[in-house]
Design a protein around this motif. Structure first.
Motif, PDB file in Angstrom:
ATOM      1  N   VAL A   1       0.851  -1.198   0.000  1.00  0.00           N
ATOM      2  CA  VAL A   1       0.000   0.000   0.000  1.00  0.00           C
ATOM      3  C   VAL A   1       0.884   1.244   0.000  1.00  0.00           C
ATOM      4  N   TYR A   2       1.903   1.242   0.842  1.00  0.00           N
ATOM      5  CA  TYR A   2       2.808   2.385   0.954  1.00  0.00           C
ATOM      6  C   TYR A   2       3.471   2.704  -0.393  1.00  0.00           C
ATOM      7  N   ILE A   3       4.029   1.696  -1.032  1.00  0.00           N
ATOM      8  CA  ILE A   3       4.746   1.894  -2.291  1.00  0.00           C
ATOM      9  C   ILE A   3       3.777   2.262  -3.418  1.00  0.00           C
ATOM     10  N   GLN A   4       2.661   1.533  -3.512  1.00  0.00           N
ATOM     11  CA  GLN A   4       1.762   1.716  -4.649  1.00  0.00           C
ATOM     12  C   GLN A   4       0.838   2.929  -4.515  1.00  0.00           C
ATOM     13  N   THR A   5       0.831   3.592  -3.350  1.00  0.00           N
ATOM     14  CA  THR A   5       0.056   4.829  -3.193  1.00  0.00           C
ATOM     15  C   THR A   5       0.988   6.036  -3.130  1.00  0.00           C
ATOM     16  N   ASN A   6       2.183   5.873  -3.689  1.00  0.00           N
ATOM     17  CA  ASN A   6       3.174   6.960  -3.682  1.00  0.00           C
ATOM     18  C   ASN A   6       3.543   7.388  -2.270  1.00  0.00           C
ATOM     19  N   TYR A   7       3.798   6.412  -1.417  1.00  0.00           N
ATOM     20  CA  TYR A   7       4.320   6.641  -0.061  1.00  0.00           C
ATOM     21  C   TYR A   7       3.325   7.395   0.828  1.00  0.00           C
ATOM     22  N   ASN A   8       2.048   7.017   0.715  1.00  0.00           N
ATOM     23  CA  ASN A   8       0.996   7.646   1.523  1.00  0.00           C
ATOM     24  C   ASN A   8       1.031   7.063   2.936  1.00  0.00           C
ATOM     25  N   ILE A   9       1.897   7.608   3.753  1.00  0.00           N
ATOM     26  CA  ILE A   9       2.100   7.089   5.109  1.00  0.00           C
ATOM     27  C   ILE A   9       0.841   7.255   5.954  1.00  0.00           C
ATOM     28  N   GLY A  10       0.076   8.324   5.707  1.00  0.00           N
ATOM     29  CA  GLY A  10      -1.164   8.543   6.461  1.00  0.00           C
ATOM     30  C   GLY A  10      -2.158   7.419   6.246  1.00  0.00           C
ATOM     31  N   LEU A  11      -2.317   6.981   5.000  1.00  0.00           N
ATOM     32  CA  LEU A  11      -3.230   5.878   4.694  1.00  0.00           C
ATOM     33  C   LEU A  11      -2.758   4.596   5.372  1.00  0.00           C
ATOM     34  N   VAL A  12      -1.473   4.318   5.278  1.00  0.00           N
ATOM     35  CA  VAL A  12      -0.927   3.094   5.876  1.00  0.00           C
ATOM     36  C   VAL A  12      -1.107   3.128   7.401  1.00  0.00           C
ATOM     37  N   MET A  13      -0.831   4.279   8.008  1.00  0.00           N
ATOM     38  CA  MET A  13      -1.020   4.425   9.462  1.00  0.00           C
ATOM     39  C   MET A  13      -2.465   4.118   9.848  1.00  0.00           C
ATOM     40  N   GLU A  14      -3.397   4.665   9.069  1.00  0.00           N
ATOM     41  CA  GLU A  14      -4.824   4.453   9.360  1.00  0.00           C
ATOM     42  C   GLU A  14      -5.203   2.978   9.208  1.00  0.00           C
TER      43      GLU A  14
ATOM     44  N   GLU B   1       3.847   8.046  12.877  1.00  0.00           N
ATOM     45  CA  GLU B   1       4.510   7.798  11.605  1.00  0.00           C
ATOM     46  C   GLU B   1       5.778   6.967  11.803  1.00  0.00           C
ATOM     47  N   ALA B   2       6.514   7.269  12.864  1.00  0.00           N
ATOM     48  CA  ALA B   2       7.767   6.548  13.145  1.00  0.00           C
ATOM     49  C   ALA B   2       7.496   5.052  13.339  1.00  0.00           C
ATOM     50  N   MET B   3       6.432   4.741  14.067  1.00  0.00           N
ATOM     51  CA  MET B   3       6.067   3.335  14.298  1.00  0.00           C
ATOM     52  C   MET B   3       5.748   2.652  12.967  1.00  0.00           C
ATOM     53  N   THR B   4       5.024   3.342  12.102  1.00  0.00           N
ATOM     54  CA  THR B   4       4.628   2.764  10.822  1.00  0.00           C
ATOM     55  C   THR B   4       5.837   2.565   9.912  1.00  0.00           C
ATOM     56  N   LEU B   5       6.742   3.537   9.868  1.00  0.00           N
ATOM     57  CA  LEU B   5       7.935   3.398   9.036  1.00  0.00           C
ATOM     58  C   LEU B   5       8.798   2.226   9.498  1.00  0.00           C
ATOM     59  N   LYS B   6       8.929   2.070  10.796  1.00  0.00           N
ATOM     60  CA  LYS B   6       9.689   0.932  11.329  1.00  0.00           C
ATOM     61  C   LYS B   6       8.993  -0.383  10.969  1.00  0.00           C
ATOM     62  N   TYR B   7       7.682  -0.384  11.102  1.00  0.00           N
ATOM     63  CA  TYR B   7       6.885  -1.569  10.788  1.00  0.00           C
ATOM     64  C   TYR B   7       7.058  -1.980   9.329  1.00  0.00           C
ATOM     65  N   LEU B   8       7.191  -0.981   8.454  1.00  0.00           N
ATOM     66  CA  LEU B   8       7.345  -1.239   7.023  1.00  0.00           C
ATOM     67  C   LEU B   8       8.729  -1.787   6.670  1.00  0.00           C
ATOM     68  N   GLY B   9       9.631  -1.791   7.649  1.00  0.00           N
ATOM     69  CA  GLY B   9      10.977  -2.304   7.392  1.00  0.00           C
ATOM     70  C   GLY B   9      11.786  -1.347   6.546  1.00  0.00           C
ATOM     71  N   LEU B  10      11.533  -0.057   6.699  1.00  0.00           N
ATOM     72  CA  LEU B  10      12.261   0.933   5.908  1.00  0.00           C
ATOM     73  C   LEU B  10      13.582   1.265   6.589  1.00  0.00           C
ATOM     74  N   ASP B  11      14.549   0.439   6.310  1.00  0.00           N
ATOM     75  CA  ASP B  11      15.881   0.611   6.864  1.00  0.00           C
ATOM     76  C   ASP B  11      16.675   1.593   5.997  1.00  0.00           C
ATOM     77  N   GLN B  12      17.920   1.791   6.336  1.00  0.00           N
ATOM     78  CA  GLN B  12      18.765   2.753   5.616  1.00  0.00           C
ATOM     79  C   GLN B  12      18.881   2.398   4.139  1.00  0.00           C
ATOM     80  N   VAL B  13      19.040   1.126   3.820  1.00  0.00           N
ATOM     81  CA  VAL B  13      19.166   0.713   2.416  1.00  0.00           C
ATOM     82  C   VAL B  13      17.897   1.077   1.649  1.00  0.00           C
ATOM     83  N   SER B  14      16.733   0.819   2.242  1.00  0.00           N
ATOM     84  CA  SER B  14      15.466   1.147   1.588  1.00  0.00           C
ATOM     85  C   SER B  14      15.319   2.650   1.404  1.00  0.00           C
ATOM     86  N   ARG B  15      15.679   3.406   2.442  1.00  0.00           N
ATOM     87  CA  ARG B  15      15.591   4.872   2.343  1.00  0.00           C
ATOM     88  C   ARG B  15      16.503   5.387   1.233  1.00  0.00           C
ATOM     89  N   GLU B  16      17.720   4.837   1.152  1.00  0.00           N
ATOM     90  CA  GLU B  16      18.655   5.276   0.117  1.00  0.00           C
ATOM     91  C   GLU B  16      18.130   4.942  -1.275  1.00  0.00           C
TER      92      GLU B  16
END
Length: 195
Positions: A151-164, A171-186
């Motif tokens: 959902v996050y990737i295919q909605t253009n990183y809509n973190i609000g939708l994913v959180m809901e 947001e921090a909890m959701t980003l961690k949950y998504l497994g967005l580590d340094q490699v993913s962020r880069e």
């Protein structure tokens, strides 16, 4: 030591996991459908397994547009949109009929249809799937995390939708949950044009 459970980010690996769940187990259609429902609704495994048939199906056997449940962990009301998993549910309903499995539970225990499959049993299924494919990060939360990531990737990183959808409060909890580590962020930052 707690097992690290991550979302399946690679579509090819996701298809392999789904294919293994469907074709490498005696009750593969049930296992596959549990995974699909969890991935499409972003529910915790405890809530997926506790679904009843009448939560999902109308009296005439058609699939409801929405299911209304209360999350076990949070106690919050949750509305599930079922259209993304409709085809899987139709095939599963036919499988239940073909195998004469009658239970109030959407995902009954095969040994005791008066109860639903246990989280422990589904964990064993996911662990076996990981073993068969040589993947060490599968668990019962894989489906929820994978759905959230997609959902996050295919909605253009809509973190609000994913959180809901996850019922998260930060947001921090959701980003961690998504497994967005340094490699993913880069990798994501490499897609950004800073010129």
């Amino acid at each position: 030591m707690k097992q690290l459970v991550l979302p399946i980010k690679d579509s090819n690996i996701l298809h392999e996991v789904q294919d293994t769940l469907l074709n490498n187990f005696k009750y593969g259609r049930r296992n596959y459908t549990i995974f699909q429902v969890g991935k499409a609704t972003l529910l915790r495994v405890s809530d997926v397994l506790a679904l009843r048939r009448n939560d999902i199906f109308n009296d005439d056997g058609t699939i409801r547009k929405n299911a209304y449940i209360r999350d076990k962990k949070t106690g919050k009301q949750n509305t599930l949109y079922l259209k993304p998993v409709q085809n899987s549910l139709i095939a599963y309903s036919q499988w239940l009929k073909d195998n004469s499995i009658d239970s109030e539970w959407l995902f009954p225990s095969i040994k005791n249809p008066s109860r639903h499959i246990s989280e422990k049993q589904f964990y064993k299924i996911m662990a076996k799937t990981g073993d068969l494919l040589g993947i060490n990060y599968l668990g019962t939360h894989t489906m929820r995390k994978t759905g959230a990531y997609r959902v996050y990737i295919q909605t253009n990183y809509n973190i609000g939708l994913v959180m809901e959808l996850l019922n998260h409060s930060s947001e921090a909890m959701t980003l961690k949950y998504l497994g967005l580590d340094q490699v993913s962020r880069e990798r994501m930052l490499d897609q950004v044009n800073f010129d």
